[in-house]
Structures are given as structure tokens and as C-alpha cells.
Motif scaffolding. Structure first.
Motif, PDB file in Angstrom:
ATOM      1  N   VAL A  94       0.862  -1.192   0.000  1.00  9.69           N
ATOM      2  CA  VAL A  94       0.000   0.000   0.000  1.00  9.69           C
ATOM      3  C   VAL A  94       0.892   1.233   0.000  1.00  9.69           C
ATOM      4  CG1 VAL A  94      -0.270   0.062   2.517  1.00  9.69           C
ATOM      5  CG2 VAL A  94      -1.984   1.116   1.086  1.00  9.69           C
ATOM      6  N   SER A  95       0.557   2.186  -0.845  1.00  9.83           N
ATOM      7  CA  SER A  95       1.296   3.446  -0.881  1.00  9.83           C
ATOM      8  C   SER A  95       0.492   4.496  -0.109  1.00  9.83           C
ATOM      9  CB  SER A  95       1.523   3.896  -2.327  1.00  9.83           C
ATOM     10  OG  SER A  95       0.304   4.326  -2.907  1.00  9.83           O
ATOM     11  N   SER A  96       1.003   5.687  -0.069  1.00  5.69           N
ATOM     12  CA  SER A  96       0.304   6.767   0.631  1.00  5.69           C
ATOM     13  C   SER A  96      -1.048   7.072  -0.013  1.00  5.69           C
ATOM     14  CB  SER A  96       1.167   8.022   0.669  1.00  5.69           C
ATOM     15  OG  SER A  96       1.481   8.441  -0.653  1.00  5.69           O
ATOM     16  N   VAL A  97      -1.206   6.704  -1.266  1.00  2.00           N
ATOM     17  CA  VAL A  97      -2.493   6.882  -1.942  1.00  2.00           C
ATOM     18  C   VAL A  97      -3.580   6.094  -1.215  1.00  2.00           C
ATOM     19  CG1 VAL A  97      -3.730   6.415  -4.098  1.00  2.00           C
ATOM     20  CG2 VAL A  97      -1.430   7.336  -4.165  1.00  2.00           C
ATOM     21  N   GLY A  98      -3.222   4.927  -0.667  1.00  2.00           N
ATOM     22  CA  GLY A  98      -4.176   4.120   0.076  1.00  2.00           C
ATOM     23  C   GLY A  98      -4.669   4.818   1.331  1.00  2.00           C
ATOM     24  N   VAL A  99      -3.785   5.544   1.991  1.00  2.00           N
ATOM     25  CA  VAL A  99      -4.167   6.295   3.190  1.00  2.00           C
ATOM     26  C   VAL A  99      -5.164   7.390   2.811  1.00  2.00           C
ATOM     27  CG1 VAL A  99      -3.345   7.807   5.030  1.00  2.00           C
ATOM     28  CG2 VAL A  99      -2.003   5.805   4.371  1.00  2.00           C
ATOM     29  N   GLU A 100      -4.862   8.119   1.752  1.00  2.00           N
ATOM     30  CA  GLU A 100      -5.760   9.174   1.288  1.00  2.00           C
ATOM     31  C   GLU A 100      -7.120   8.589   0.896  1.00  2.00           C
ATOM     32  OE1 GLU A 100      -6.143  12.587  -2.182  1.00  2.00           O
ATOM     33  OE2 GLU A 100      -4.347  11.333  -2.085  1.00  2.00           O
ATOM     34  N   LEU A 101      -7.095   7.465   0.245  1.00  2.00           N
ATOM     35  CA  LEU A 101      -8.315   6.789  -0.178  1.00  2.00           C
ATOM     36  C   LEU A 101      -9.198   6.451   1.026  1.00  2.00           C
ATOM     37  CD1 LEU A 101      -8.368   4.196  -2.923  1.00  2.00           C
ATOM     38  CD2 LEU A 101      -9.397   3.588  -0.774  1.00  2.00           C
ATOM     39  N   LEU A 102      -8.588   5.917   2.089  1.00  2.00           N
ATOM     40  CA  LEU A 102      -9.353   5.565   3.298  1.00  2.00           C
ATOM     41  C   LEU A 102      -9.911   6.807   3.988  1.00  2.00           C
ATOM     42  CD1 LEU A 102      -7.136   2.724   4.776  1.00  2.00           C
ATOM     43  CD2 LEU A 102      -9.406   2.500   3.737  1.00  2.00           C
ATOM     44  N   LEU A 103      -9.133   7.882   4.027  1.00  2.00           N
ATOM     45  CA  LEU A 103      -9.618   9.117   4.649  1.00  2.00           C
ATOM     46  C   LEU A 103     -10.804   9.693   3.887  1.00  2.00           C
ATOM     47  CD1 LEU A 103      -6.229  10.796   5.617  1.00  2.00           C
ATOM     48  CD2 LEU A 103      -7.929   9.801   7.159  1.00  2.00           C
ATOM     49  N   ARG A 104     -10.731   9.669   2.570  1.00  2.00           N
ATOM     50  CA  ARG A 104     -11.859  10.160   1.765  1.00  2.00           C
ATOM     51  C   ARG A 104     -13.090   9.270   1.937  1.00  2.00           C
ATOM     52  NH1 ARG A 104      -9.557  12.469  -3.945  1.00  2.00           N
ATOM     53  NH2 ARG A 104      -8.216  14.049  -3.012  1.00  2.00           N
ATOM     54  N   ALA A 105     -12.865   7.964   1.998  1.00  2.00           N
ATOM     55  CA  ALA A 105     -13.987   7.047   2.209  1.00  2.00           C
ATOM     56  C   ALA A 105     -14.641   7.307   3.564  1.00  2.00           C
ATOM     57  CB  ALA A 105     -13.504   5.601   2.116  1.00  2.00           C
ATOM     58  N   GLN A 106     -13.839   7.542   4.593  1.00  2.00           N
ATOM     59  CA  GLN A 106     -14.370   7.840   5.918  1.00  2.00           C
ATOM     60  C   GLN A 106     -15.210   9.118   5.893  1.00  2.00           C
ATOM     61  OE1 GLN A 106     -14.279   6.088   8.684  1.00  2.00           O
ATOM     62  NE2 GLN A 106     -15.207   7.624   9.995  1.00  2.00           N
ATOM     63  N   HIS A 107     -14.709  10.122   5.203  1.00  2.00           N
ATOM     64  CA  HIS A 107     -15.433  11.395   5.105  1.00  2.00           C
ATOM     65  C   HIS A 107     -16.763  11.206   4.379  1.00  2.00           C
ATOM     66  CE1 HIS A 107     -15.996  15.697   4.913  1.00  2.00           C
ATOM     67  NE2 HIS A 107     -16.188  15.606   3.604  1.00  2.00           N
ATOM     68  N   ARG A 108     -16.762  10.492   3.269  1.00  3.28           N
ATOM     69  CA  ARG A 108     -18.006  10.232   2.528  1.00  3.28           C
ATOM     70  C   ARG A 108     -18.993   9.428   3.363  1.00  3.28           C
ATOM     71  NH1 ARG A 108     -14.921   8.566  -2.748  1.00  3.28           N
ATOM     72  NH2 ARG A 108     -14.734  10.581  -3.752  1.00  3.28           N
ATOM     73  N   ALA A 109     -18.491   8.425   4.052  1.00  2.00           N
ATOM     74  CA  ALA A 109     -19.367   7.588   4.882  1.00  2.00           C
ATOM     75  C   ALA A 109     -20.018   8.422   5.983  1.00  2.00           C
ATOM     76  CB  ALA A 109     -18.571   6.427   5.479  1.00  2.00           C
ATOM     77  N   GLN A 110     -19.250   9.267   6.634  1.00  2.00           N
ATOM     78  CA  GLN A 110     -19.803  10.111   7.702  1.00  2.00           C
ATOM     79  C   GLN A 110     -20.879  11.038   7.161  1.00  2.00           C
ATOM     80  OE1 GLN A 110     -16.321  11.998   9.344  1.00  2.00           O
ATOM     81  NE2 GLN A 110     -16.107  10.439  10.942  1.00  2.00           N
ATOM     82  N   ARG A 111     -20.658  11.610   5.986  1.00  2.00           N
ATOM     83  CA  ARG A 111     -21.656  12.508   5.390  1.00  2.00           C
ATOM     84  C   ARG A 111     -22.965  11.784   5.098  1.00  2.00           C
ATOM     85  NH1 ARG A 111     -18.088  14.946   0.902  1.00  2.00           N
ATOM     86  NH2 ARG A 111     -19.392  13.517  -0.256  1.00  2.00           N
ATOM     87  N   ARG A 112     -22.903  10.506   4.776  1.00  4.47           N
ATOM     88  CA  ARG A 112     -24.100   9.733   4.449  1.00  4.47           C
ATOM     89  C   ARG A 112     -24.663   8.975   5.648  1.00  4.47           C
ATOM     90  NH1 ARG A 112     -26.030   9.355  -0.262  1.00  4.47           N
ATOM     91  NH2 ARG A 112     -26.822   7.255   0.023  1.00  4.47           N
ATOM     92  N   GLY A 113     -24.012   9.067   6.802  1.00  6.80           N
ATOM     93  CA  GLY A 113     -24.490   8.366   7.986  1.00  6.80           C
ATOM     94  C   GLY A 113     -24.227   6.866   7.947  1.00  6.80           C
ATOM     95  N   ILE A 114     -23.183   6.469   7.257  1.00  6.34           N
ATOM     96  CA  ILE A 114     -22.822   5.051   7.118  1.00  6.34           C
ATOM     97  C   ILE A 114     -21.586   4.779   7.966  1.00  6.34           C
ATOM     98  CG2 ILE A 114     -22.011   3.288   5.487  1.00  6.34           C
ATOM     99  CD1 ILE A 114     -23.581   4.811   3.307  1.00  6.34           C
ATOM    100  N   GLU A 115     -21.618   3.675   8.700  1.00  8.87           N
ATOM    101  CA  GLU A 115     -20.442   3.277   9.478  1.00  8.87           C
ATOM    102  C   GLU A 115     -19.415   2.656   8.548  1.00  8.87           C
ATOM    103  OE1 GLU A 115     -20.831   0.849  12.955  1.00  8.87           O
ATOM    104  OE2 GLU A 115     -22.839   1.621  13.338  1.00  8.87           O
ATOM    105  N   LEU A 116     -18.171   3.096   8.673  1.00  6.97           N
ATOM    106  CA  LEU A 116     -17.077   2.517   7.891  1.00  6.97           C
ATOM    107  C   LEU A 116     -16.140   1.798   8.846  1.00  6.97           C
ATOM    108  CD1 LEU A 116     -15.600   2.279   5.115  1.00  6.97           C
ATOM    109  CD2 LEU A 116     -14.262   4.240   5.845  1.00  6.97           C
ATOM    110  N   HIS A 117     -15.881   0.518   8.554  1.00  8.26           N
ATOM    111  CA  HIS A 117     -14.958  -0.284   9.355  1.00  8.26           C
ATOM    112  C   HIS A 117     -13.834  -0.760   8.443  1.00  8.26           C
ATOM    113  CE1 HIS A 117     -17.729  -0.540  12.799  1.00  8.26           C
ATOM    114  NE2 HIS A 117     -18.667  -0.540  11.866  1.00  8.26           N
ATOM    115  N   VAL A 118     -12.626  -0.815   8.983  1.00  5.86           N
ATOM    116  CA  VAL A 118     -11.457  -1.227   8.213  1.00  5.86           C
ATOM    117  C   VAL A 118     -10.773  -2.385   8.921  1.00  5.86           C
ATOM    118  CG1 VAL A 118      -9.223  -0.489   7.288  1.00  5.86           C
ATOM    119  CG2 VAL A 118     -11.135   1.124   7.333  1.00  5.86           C
TER     120      VAL A 118
END
Length: 153
Positions: A94-118
Motif C-alpha cells: 500500500v502506498s500513501s495513496v491508500g491512506v488518502e483513499l481511506l480518509l476520503r472514504a471515511q469522510h463520505r461515509a460520515q456525510r451519508r451516515g454510514i459506518e465505515l470499518h477497516v
């Protein structure tokens, strides 16, 4: 360079690299759905109502990030989804792009009221999340079973 003559022309083939590249040794067939980039395989499971699991096997880098981003975006816009689990336990790089990807996914999930688990697994993903401190902001679990148990509550 390899050069040889046919009946009417000379064919020149480019030199082959002496060093192996990533992905060498993995079978590649025309039936492979991820034939364009065999370094990452993804699957979606639906273990229960409103729960989706994205399972990844391979490498997360700049070349695979667009496919992952699109798949996560599609899952997060599903009307009946309340929990999304991203299982990275079989990711080998995993490169740093993966970290950014997870942070964006977390932000989108929070906006939609969806729990994100990793599920980062025990290797490179967990280490990268710990070094960057991102694991503190994500719902990280030691196994898929633990993430599913938390999602069913």
C-alpha cells in the motif's frame, strides 16, 4: 534486441527486462476480470442486510486507486447500506495513496451516515496506518469477524 528475418521483412523485438517486475509469477488469463491490472483483485460480499464487505487482495497504489475509489463510491451511495467494511488483510503493498483513499472514504461515509470499518490485517497496511496516525480516526478491527460483530450491533 532480438532481430530475425522473415520472408519479406526484418522483425526487431524490444529487449526484455532482466529484473522481475511486480506481479511476476501470477497467472494471467483472458478470463481474468481484472486483466488490465492483475495486481489487485476485489470482491464484494453482503453478509447481512445493509452490510457490504469490500475484500481486496493485491496492491494499492496510484494505478489501482481509481478502481477502488469508484467501487467505494458506488457502495456508499447504495440506498440501503448502513455499514461498509473494507477488508485489507490480504493487501501486500500500500502506498500513501491508500491512506488518502481511506480518509476520503471515511469522510463520505460520515456525510451519508454510514459506518465505515477497516480490517488492516497484520502487515504493511496496519503499519502504515499506525505510522501516519490514521488508525486513530478509523474504526479498525483485527479481523473481519470482529468488524462484522461490531456491524451487527
Amino acid at each position: 534486441m532480438i532481430a530475425y528475418r522473415t520472408n519479406t521483412r526484418t522483425v526487431v523485438e524490444p529487449p526484455r527486462p532482466n529484473t522481475p517486475t511486480r506481479g511476476v509469477g501470477r497467472p494471467r488469463t483472458d478470463a481474468d476480470p481484472h486483466r488490465l491490472n492483475p495486481l489487485l483483485r476485489m470482491a464484494i460480499q453482503r453478509p447481512g442486510p445493509g452490510i457490504a464487505v469490500i475484500d481486496m487482495d493485491g496492491e494499492i497504489d496510484l494505478s489501482t486507486a481509481p478502481r477502488i475509489t469508484e467501487l467505494i463510491r458506488q457502495r456508499l451511495t447504495a440506498a440501503v447500506l448502513h455499514t461498509l467494511i473494507i477488508d485489507l488483510s490480504r493487501v501486500s503493498f500500500v502506498s500513501s495513496v491508500g491512506v488518502e483513499l481511506l480518509l476520503r472514504a471515511q469522510h463520505r461515509a460520515q456525510r451519508r451516515g454510514i459506518e465505515l470499518h477497516v480490517v488492516p490485517g497484520a502487515r504493511c497496511v496496519r503499519r502504515l496506518l499506525e505510522i501516519t496516525g490514521v488508525d486513530q480516526g478509523l474504526n479498525c478491527h483485527d479481523s473481519l469477524e470482529a468488524a462484522l460483530a461490531r456491524a451487527h450491533r
